[in-house]
Design a protein around this motif. Structure first.
Motif, PDB file in Angstrom:
ATOM      1  N   PRO A 108       0.803  -1.226   0.000  1.00  0.00           N
ATOM      2  CA  PRO A 108       0.000   0.000   0.000  1.00  0.00           C
ATOM      3  C   PRO A 108       0.835   1.274   0.000  1.00  0.00           C
ATOM      4  CG  PRO A 108      -0.934  -1.601   1.520  1.00  0.00           C
ATOM      5  CD  PRO A 108       0.369  -2.176   1.051  1.00  0.00           C
ATOM      6  N   SER A 109       2.079   1.206   0.506  1.00  0.00           N
ATOM      7  CA  SER A 109       2.931   2.406   0.542  1.00  0.00           C
ATOM      8  C   SER A 109       3.598   2.708  -0.793  1.00  0.00           C
ATOM      9  CB  SER A 109       4.016   2.245   1.613  1.00  0.00           C
ATOM     10  OG  SER A 109       3.449   2.201   2.907  1.00  0.00           O
ATOM     11  N   ASP A 110       3.563   1.775  -1.730  1.00  0.00           N
ATOM     12  CA  ASP A 110       4.256   1.984  -3.009  1.00  0.00           C
ATOM     13  C   ASP A 110       3.697   3.169  -3.783  1.00  0.00           C
ATOM     14  OD1 ASP A 110       6.053  -0.044  -2.657  1.00  0.00           O
ATOM     15  OD2 ASP A 110       4.948  -1.534  -3.825  1.00  0.00           O
ATOM     16  N   ARG A 111       2.438   3.498  -3.549  1.00  0.00           N
ATOM     17  CA  ARG A 111       1.835   4.593  -4.332  1.00  0.00           C
ATOM     18  C   ARG A 111       2.423   5.953  -3.984  1.00  0.00           C
ATOM     19  NH1 ARG A 111      -2.741   7.033  -1.625  1.00  0.00           N
ATOM     20  NH2 ARG A 111      -3.127   6.083   0.410  1.00  0.00           N
ATOM     21  N   PHE A 112       3.144   6.038  -2.870  1.00  0.00           N
ATOM     22  CA  PHE A 112       3.749   7.312  -2.479  1.00  0.00           C
ATOM     23  C   PHE A 112       5.135   7.510  -3.084  1.00  0.00           C
ATOM     24  CE2 PHE A 112       0.969   6.171   1.151  1.00  0.00           C
ATOM     25  CZ  PHE A 112       0.084   7.236   1.063  1.00  0.00           C
ATOM     26  N   LEU A 113       5.719   6.452  -3.652  1.00  0.00           N
ATOM     27  CA  LEU A 113       7.079   6.553  -4.161  1.00  0.00           C
ATOM     28  C   LEU A 113       7.154   7.495  -5.362  1.00  0.00           C
ATOM     29  CD1 LEU A 113       8.282   2.822  -4.028  1.00  0.00           C
ATOM     30  CD2 LEU A 113       9.180   4.718  -2.662  1.00  0.00           C
ATOM     31  N   PRO A 114       8.136   8.394  -5.395  1.00  0.00           N
ATOM     32  CA  PRO A 114       8.289   9.268  -6.563  1.00  0.00           C
ATOM     33  C   PRO A 114       8.924   8.559  -7.749  1.00  0.00           C
ATOM     34  CG  PRO A 114      10.001   9.741  -4.964  1.00  0.00           C
ATOM     35  CD  PRO A 114       9.103   8.718  -4.329  1.00  0.00           C
ATOM     36  N   THR A 115       9.497   7.380  -7.530  1.00  0.00           N
ATOM     37  CA  THR A 115      10.117   6.604  -8.585  1.00  0.00           C
ATOM     38  C   THR A 115       9.294   5.343  -8.842  1.00  0.00           C
ATOM     39  OG1 THR A 115      12.176   5.581  -9.311  1.00  0.00           O
ATOM     40  CG2 THR A 115      11.603   5.330  -6.989  1.00  0.00           C
ATOM     41  N   ASP A 116       9.731   4.506  -9.780  1.00  0.00           N
ATOM     42  CA  ASP A 116       9.036   3.266 -10.080  1.00  0.00           C
ATOM     43  C   ASP A 116       9.224   2.280  -8.926  1.00  0.00           C
ATOM     44  OD1 ASP A 116       8.514   0.567 -11.310  1.00  0.00           O
ATOM     45  OD2 ASP A 116       8.157   1.813 -13.065  1.00  0.00           O
ATOM     46  N   LYS A 117       8.149   1.609  -8.531  1.00  0.00           N
ATOM     47  CA  LYS A 117       8.229   0.680  -7.401  1.00  0.00           C
ATOM     48  C   LYS A 117       9.161  -0.494  -7.672  1.00  0.00           C
ATOM     49  CE  LYS A 117       4.398  -2.377  -8.665  1.00  0.00           C
ATOM     50  NZ  LYS A 117       5.230  -3.579  -8.693  1.00  0.00           N
ATOM     51  N   ASP A 118       9.445  -0.787  -8.942  1.00  0.00           N
ATOM     52  CA  ASP A 118      10.329  -1.906  -9.285  1.00  0.00           C
ATOM     53  C   ASP A 118      11.775  -1.468  -9.483  1.00  0.00           C
ATOM     54  OD1 ASP A 118       8.405  -3.912  -9.192  1.00  0.00           O
ATOM     55  OD2 ASP A 118       7.732  -3.504 -11.229  1.00  0.00           O
ATOM     56  N   ASN A 119      12.088  -0.221  -9.226  1.00  0.00           N
ATOM     57  CA  ASN A 119      13.470   0.241  -9.270  1.00  0.00           C
ATOM     58  C   ASN A 119      14.294  -0.614  -8.308  1.00  0.00           C
ATOM     59  OD1 ASN A 119      15.915   1.649  -8.811  1.00  0.00           O
ATOM     60  ND2 ASN A 119      14.944   3.620  -9.235  1.00  0.00           N
ATOM     61  N   PHE A 120      15.364  -1.230  -8.827  1.00  0.00           N
ATOM     62  CA  PHE A 120      16.111  -2.175  -8.001  1.00  0.00           C
ATOM     63  C   PHE A 120      16.720  -1.513  -6.766  1.00  0.00           C
ATOM     64  CE2 PHE A 120      19.536  -0.372 -10.488  1.00  0.00           C
ATOM     65  CZ  PHE A 120      20.636  -0.420  -9.651  1.00  0.00           C
ATOM     66  N   LEU A 121      16.937  -0.189  -6.808  1.00  0.00           N
ATOM     67  CA  LEU A 121      17.531   0.495  -5.659  1.00  0.00           C
ATOM     68  C   LEU A 121      16.582   0.540  -4.464  1.00  0.00           C
ATOM     69  CD1 LEU A 121      19.358   3.485  -7.379  1.00  0.00           C
ATOM     70  CD2 LEU A 121      20.390   1.453  -6.371  1.00  0.00           C
ATOM     71  N   VAL A 122      15.265   0.572  -4.724  1.00  0.00           N
ATOM     72  CA  VAL A 122      14.305   0.618  -3.625  1.00  0.00           C
ATOM     73  C   VAL A 122      13.799  -0.776  -3.256  1.00  0.00           C
ATOM     74  CG1 VAL A 122      13.585   2.949  -4.225  1.00  0.00           C
ATOM     75  CG2 VAL A 122      12.328   1.010  -5.146  1.00  0.00           C
ATOM     76  N   ALA A 123      14.354  -1.803  -3.885  1.00  0.00           N
ATOM     77  CA  ALA A 123      13.952  -3.173  -3.559  1.00  0.00           C
ATOM     78  C   ALA A 123      14.525  -3.625  -2.219  1.00  0.00           C
ATOM     79  CB  ALA A 123      14.396  -4.129  -4.671  1.00  0.00           C
ATOM     80  N   PHE A 124      15.604  -2.979  -1.769  1.00  0.00           N
ATOM     81  CA  PHE A 124      16.210  -3.331  -0.479  1.00  0.00           C
ATOM     82  C   PHE A 124      15.481  -2.577   0.628  1.00  0.00           C
ATOM     83  CE2 PHE A 124      19.441  -3.658  -3.787  1.00  0.00           C
ATOM     84  CZ  PHE A 124      19.864  -4.969  -3.626  1.00  0.00           C
ATOM     85  N   LYS A 125      14.838  -3.329   1.527  1.00  0.00           N
ATOM     86  CA  LYS A 125      13.984  -2.734   2.549  1.00  0.00           C
ATOM     87  C   LYS A 125      14.599  -2.880   3.936  1.00  0.00           C
ATOM     88  CE  LYS A 125      10.725  -2.260  -0.654  1.00  0.00           C
ATOM     89  NZ  LYS A 125      10.325  -0.955  -1.209  1.00  0.00           N
ATOM     90  N   TRP A 126      14.340  -1.889   4.790  1.00  0.00           N
ATOM     91  CA  TRP A 126      14.789  -1.946   6.176  1.00  0.00           C
ATOM     92  C   TRP A 126      13.735  -2.570   7.078  1.00  0.00           C
ATOM     93  CZ3 TRP A 126      11.666   0.474   9.669  1.00  0.00           C
ATOM     94  CH2 TRP A 126      10.813   1.475   9.186  1.00  0.00           C
ATOM     95  N   ALA A 127      12.489  -2.620   6.604  1.00  0.00           N
ATOM     96  CA  ALA A 127      11.384  -3.131   7.418  1.00  0.00           C
ATOM     97  C   ALA A 127      10.843  -4.426   6.833  1.00  0.00           C
ATOM     98  CB  ALA A 127      10.274  -2.090   7.503  1.00  0.00           C
TER      99      ALA A 127
END
Length: 854
Positions: A540-559
């Protein structure tokens, strides 16, 4: 005739050397041999002086028996007697005076400079007070023409390097090398752009417009479909300098003008002498910032020696210790002239900026020449001011012929600039050029071009390989058409496969633009109709991302990401941008969501079921139909277009957004009626040498009783990458509210403190502080934990890890950052200040981003 010529020759040879009218020469640095621009050459006490040009050359009248003094800031002065036998050219090498440079910055010297009873300060106060009289807007009307030439070149090529490859083996590349007339260095011009503009103004009712009459460019930007980005960014970074503004915006930072309202407290002024600038008697002052690492200028200003106190000439540079990134040197030279009506106006404006990314890397120089002509204050036809557009580009501006440029070109093209077309053609003929461009396009533009000219782009490239908790390893192939295929129709989408979930996903879109586009549908102004269908998995939080949700840089999560949904979404959206910054958006969306992982769509009249298997399908669905209306106002916002989206590059403008979302029950399968109203305000505040403050204010209300998926959740950043307008330590769907207010306040201090610490100031690190707050409330009608809502067939059980905020205790997190590490890396340390008793809370976090800033 021959006898007369011989007699004349003998007479000339018999004249003594002192009969020469002028003394010429070259002023250089004794240690480096580099020319010293803007050095003063003065007959002290005789009211005769000149200034050396950018190359260090000077010419001054010969006066036998007078003493000449040559001086420059940071150098020891030299004084010598001019006699009849003094040679010409008279070259002078000045010795650097390190003691003088130190005196500028050490605290002990501050006591030696006083603003009280200082004639230089008193003079500058009069200049500042009188500058409003020079404002062109004092007239009822005005118009003038501006010619601009913008050149980008590889800088400081050495003769030794030209004897090596690729220059030694590529004659056409060697032919492109030339000497820069401003720096005397060998350069390789790689792009040039010329623009002719007309500016018109009317006082009542106030209206100001810029008309682009002609524009042409050539160079390496022609090698990329989005190559106009090069010139757009250069113009945004190296903006026109208006000396009469209080703050001069340059390299995306405000610099205090030497005649701005804060100049007296920011700069130190020194009267050098009274000199002649051409035929005008002027007072020559030198100035420099109190702290040379602050964003300010060092330079010389020449004030008319009369009651107008107008600037006749101004020469600006950056202090040697300036904390501006990437800029090796910057020189700005402005000349003012007097019109027949007595007004003084800017006539010439030259800017030469040498850029160095890192030692051992290629240097570049940006040369910008502006010429202002055709000033007139006659009344202008009212029809010229019709419409709200402040910038108008004439239809044939990009198709002007040689006759137009011969008429309007105020600065001649150099040999290499004139041959830029042949230079680009030779580049394209390089063996393996297509493979080189394939790699560069993928790396720089995040895209792979198909065909030439390319009707289709495979983009974005950085989403081909990625992963998430539901799919595991995931692959995706994306493509979109360009205006090379159709000027108004655009087709795009992607196909993806989850190798762990064995599921296939897709997205397909069809855009129609109501105006022709050069390359992509989001070019300004955007007036498009979009039909889109998407089937994919997301949080549900992906809709707030300014970039593409499948960008490999944002695939690494802290939570831990255990709440996901599969969306089957169809939408129809209309966007209309007006000139001046107002955008209207109207969209209709029908969406079916399936709960995955820890998500559940069970209502309170059903037994609660705990879901722990992240890959499980619960066969629980909910469907919504929503109409979204939005107004967004951002005056004077500037953009660049890449192959995925439009990016804002001027963050100085305020942005106001108002929106309302209507949810319809019984229409297109929608199960819930809802109404959400939101307002957002963004504003940047510059604090001069103290950096900048960014403020985001938001608020919203969900007016209806709705299940939790339609409540308002905070934008939670689950990745390690810094994302603006998102909370760093809030978990996915951690807080659910039906009314909220938020404030995100950040302060980039631009190295104000670090620059005063001896060991740190050489690193040019910059301090950053931020506080992010969220006030939220869940009214009784939407609280599933209250007894009166037990058994509701409308409300749903909150998933594990979703909580209700205490409306008396806002969420807060504090950020301390060290930015500009290696001039690229920004690192933020985040501390969550409350709601620490929740089992999912994280107290600390580290976020990063690579970002180029000056």
């Amino acid at each position: 005739m021959k006898v007369k010529s011989l007699i004349l020759l003998l007479l000339l040879l018999s004249l003594p050397a002192g009969a020469q009218t002028y003394v010429k020469g070259h002023i250089t640095d004794r240690e480096t041999g580099e020319p010293i621009p803007y050095a003063s050459v003065v007959y002290k006490g005789h009211n005769v002086a000149v200034i050396s040009n950018l190359k260090g050359h000077y010419t001054i009248a010969r006066h036998a028996g007078w003493r000449i003094t040559v001086s420059a800031v940071g150098y020891q002065s030299q004084t010598m007697m001019i006699g009849e036998d003094t040679r010409s050219p008279l070259d002078i090498a000045l010795k650097p005076d390190n003691a003088v440079l130190r005196e500028v910055t050490v605290k002990a010297d501050r006591g030696k400079y006083s603003r009280k009873n200082n004639p230089a300060v008193e003079l500058m106060k009069k200049v500042i007070a009188a500058k409003k009289l020079s404002n062109l807007e004092n007239h009822d009307y005005y118009r003038y023409d501006k010619y601009e030439k913008l050149t980008l070149a590889a800088n400081e090529l050495t003769p030794e390097r030209l004897q090596e490859k690729p220059f030694s083996s590529t004659p056409w590349l060697l032919d492109q090398v030339e000497e820069c007339q401003y720096t005397n260095k060998l350069i390789l011009p790689v792009s040039v752009e010329e623009t002719v503009e007309e500016y018109i103004y009317r006082k009542d009712p106030k209206s100001k417009k810029k008309i682009i009459k002609g524009q042409q460019s050539s160079g390496i930007n022609d090698l990329f479909q989005t190559g106009d980005v090069v010139n757009v960014v250069l113009k945004e970074i190296f903006t026109d300098v208006n000396l009469y503004d209080d703050q001069i915006r340059l390299v995306q930072y405000p610099f205090t003008s030497p005649i701005g309202k804060d100049a007296i407290s920011f700069y130190r002024f020194y009267i050098e002498d009274t000199v002649k600038v051409e035929r005008d008697s002027c007072i020559h002052l030198h100035f420099l910032p109190n702290n040379q690492m602050d964003f300010g200028f060092r330079g010389d200003i020449y004030i008319l020696k009369d009651s107008s106190y107008h600037v006749r000439r101004c020469e600006l540079t950056l202090p040697k210790q300036s904390s501006v990134n990437w800029v090796k040197s910057l020189h700005i030279n402005q000349e003012f002239e007097q019109l027949d009506n007595g007004d003084w106006v800017l006539s010439e404006d030259d800017m030469v900026t040498e850029l160095l990314l890192a030692k051992g890397m290629e240097e570049f120089v940006v040369i910008k020449n502006n010429r202002y002509t055709g000033y007139s204050f006659d009344e202008l036809p009212q029809k010229r001011f019709k419409g709200k557009r402040t910038e108008i580009k004439e239809p044939d501006a990009a198709m002007r012929g040689k006759s137009f440029w011969n008429e309007y070109r105020q600065v001649e093209l150099t040999k290499s600039e004139d041959a830029m077309g042949s230079f680009v053609k030779n580049i394209k003929n390089i063996k393996g050029f297509k493979y080189i461009m394939f790699g560069l396009s993928a790396l720089i533009e995040n895209s792979i071009e198909v065909g030439e000219p390319n009707p289709i782009d495979l983009t974005p490239v950085n989403t081909i390989f990625t992963s998430n908790r539901f799919d595991g390893f995931r692959t995706r192939l994306s493509a979109t058409t360009t205006a090379n295929l159709w000027k108004r129709w655009f087709v795009g989408g992607y196909y993806a496969h989850g190798w762990g979930s064995h599921k296939n996903y897709y997205s397909a879109s069809l855009d129609y633009s109501f105006i022709d586009k050069v390359y992509s549908p989001w070019e300004y102004p955007k007036r498009t109709l979009r039909l889109q269908s998407t089937y994919d998995v997301q949080t549900p939080s992906d809709r707030f991302l300014p970039t593409d949700k499948d960008n490999f840089l944002v695939a690494f999560k802290w939570a831990k990401i255990d709440k996901m949904i599969i969306c089957n979404r169809q939408s129809l959206a209309f966007e209309y941008e007006m000139y001046g910054g107002l955008k209207t958006t109207l969209s209709l969306k029908a969406e079916e969501m399936e709960a995955c992982g820890a998500m559940s769509f069970r209502t309170l009249n059903q037994p609660r079921q705990e879901n722990t298997d992240i890959t499980a399908h619960h066969r629980e669905f909910m469907r919504t139909t929503e109409l979204h209306a939005e107004l967004r106002y951002a005056p004077d916002e500037t953009y660049i277009n890449n192959k995925q989206r439009r990016l804002t590059i001027n963050r100085d403008v305020p942005i106001i957004t108002l929106s309302h979302t209507f949810g319809f029950k019984g229409f297109l399968g929608g199960q819930y009626a809802s109404n959400v109203t939101e307002a957002k305000i963004y504003k940047r505040f510059w604090l001069n040498s103290w950096g900048k403050v960014d403020l985001f204010l938001k608020g919203g209300i969900q007016w209806n009783q709705v299940p939790y998926m339609l409540l308002i959740q905070p934008p939670a950043n689950q990745s390690y990458v810094i994302e603006e307008e998102m909370y760093n330590l809030i978990n996915n769907m951690e807080f659910l509210n039906d009314r909220y207010a938020s404030m995100m306040l950040s302060w980039d201090m631009n190295g104000k403190f670090f620059n005063r610490i001896p060991l740190l100031k050489k690193l040019k690190w910059r301090e950053y502080f931020a506080i992010n707050t969220l006030w939220g409330d869940l009214t009784d009608k939407n609280n599933p934990f209250l007894p009166e809502n037990a058994g509701s067939d409308r409300l749903m059980y909150f998933p594990e890890g979703c909580y209700i905020m205490d409306h008396n205790q806002p969420y807060m997190e504090f950020v301390v950052g060290v930015h500009n590490i290696f001039k690229l890396l920004h690192i933020d340390f985040v501390r969550r200040l409350n709601y620490l008793d929740l089992p999912t809370s994280h107290k600390w976090g580290i976020r990063y981003i690579f970002r180029i800033t000056f």
